[in-house]
Enzyme design. Sequence first.
Site, short mmCIF file in Angstrom:
data_model
loop_
_atom_site.label_atom_id
_atom_site.label_comp_id
_atom_site.label_asym_id
_atom_site.label_seq_id
_atom_site.Cartn_x
_atom_site.Cartn_y
_atom_site.Cartn_z
N ARG A 25 0.84 -1.20 0.00
CA ARG A 25 0.00 0.00 0.00
C ARG A 25 0.88 1.26 0.00
O ARG A 25 0.54 2.28 -0.59
CB ARG A 25 -0.88 -0.06 1.25
CG ARG A 25 -1.91 1.02 1.37
CD ARG A 25 -3.13 0.76 0.50
NE ARG A 25 -4.06 1.86 0.65
CZ ARG A 25 -5.36 1.75 0.56
NH1 ARG A 25 -5.91 0.60 0.27
NH2 ARG A 25 -6.14 2.80 0.71
N HIS A 72 -17.58 14.61 1.53
CA HIS A 72 -18.20 13.43 2.15
C HIS A 72 -19.72 13.64 2.19
O HIS A 72 -20.18 14.72 2.58
CB HIS A 72 -17.65 13.28 3.58
CG HIS A 72 -18.28 12.16 4.34
ND1 HIS A 72 -18.22 10.86 3.91
CD2 HIS A 72 -19.01 12.16 5.49
CE1 HIS A 72 -18.88 10.09 4.77
NE2 HIS A 72 -19.37 10.85 5.73
N ASP A 117 -7.20 14.64 7.20
CA ASP A 117 -6.16 14.30 8.18
C ASP A 117 -6.03 12.78 8.18
O ASP A 117 -6.54 12.11 7.28
CB ASP A 117 -6.47 14.90 9.55
CG ASP A 117 -7.75 14.35 10.18
OD1 ASP A 117 -8.30 13.35 9.65
OD2 ASP A 117 -8.19 14.91 11.19
C1 GRF Z 1 -19.98 11.83 -3.55
O1 GRF Z 1 -21.21 11.88 -2.88
C2 GRF Z 1 -18.82 11.75 -2.60
O2 GRF Z 1 -18.99 12.50 -1.46
C3 GRF Z 1 -18.85 10.28 -2.26
O3 GRF Z 1 -19.08 9.65 -3.50
C4 GRF Z 1 -19.84 10.53 -4.33
C5 GRF Z 1 -19.08 10.70 -5.60
O4 GRF Z 1 -19.89 11.17 -6.62
N1 GRF Z 1 -17.65 9.88 -1.60
P1 GRF Z 1 -19.30 11.58 -8.03
O5 GRF Z 1 -18.31 10.50 -8.46
O6 GRF Z 1 -18.65 12.93 -7.88
O7 GRF Z 1 -20.49 11.62 -8.94
#
Ligand code: GRF
Length: 204
Positions: free
Chosen positions: A68, A112, A144
């Site tokens: 990783r 998020h 973070d």
């Molecule tokens: C978004 O809601 C993001 O926050 C989450 O996955 C989704 C991605 O959507 N982690 P996209 O690929 O930008 O359409």
Amino acid sequence: MSEPLRVVVLVSGSGTNLQALLDAASDPSYPVSVVAVGADRDAIEGLARAERAGIPTFVHRVPDFETREAWDEALTASVSSFEPDLVVSAGFMKLVGDAFLSRYAGRFLNTHPALSPSFPGMHGPADALAYGVKVSGCTLFVVDSGVDTGPIVAQAAVPVLDGDSAESLHERIKTSERAMLVEAVGRIAREGFSVDGRVVRFGR
Ligand code: GRF
């Protein structure tokens, strides 16, 4: 006019948040240039969106590396070759490692689909729905070493409606998420930002 903010965007899927940034950046008054798009998988719509916009792409798949850490170093090197001011993880479904975090500390944002600190992790909309909250939303934060724990740059609230599925709630959240991302990255480009403990402020 000063140079636009150089942004590398990381994606893993449909890339609608990336598209919102690309659309905004096609207006010269939006002082942001998406200089490259990186992914952890091939053949995704997010990469196709970048290619259609004529933006360089790179892919590093975790299974192609022995460790990783080696993947993280390759990701860091590819991102760094584009000399970004800011890196935005927009639906990038991987946690980066120490090399990336130390290189881009304070300059790596993630979006998020929940209102932090509630419902971190991969299933924000489903977890919010299962908990029964009536309001959820989206959070843009400075990454973070935790999972969706970093200092909050911007948030937007979205109602949870009767009959919502995780998918319908997520789609409603994503509509707000795209607008939040475009607005906040635009403000960062125009005003800069600083992080004081947990508190993020726009301005230099
Ligand atoms: C978004 O809601 C993001 O926050 C989450 O996955 C989704 C991605 O959507 N982690 P996209 O690929 O930008 O359409």
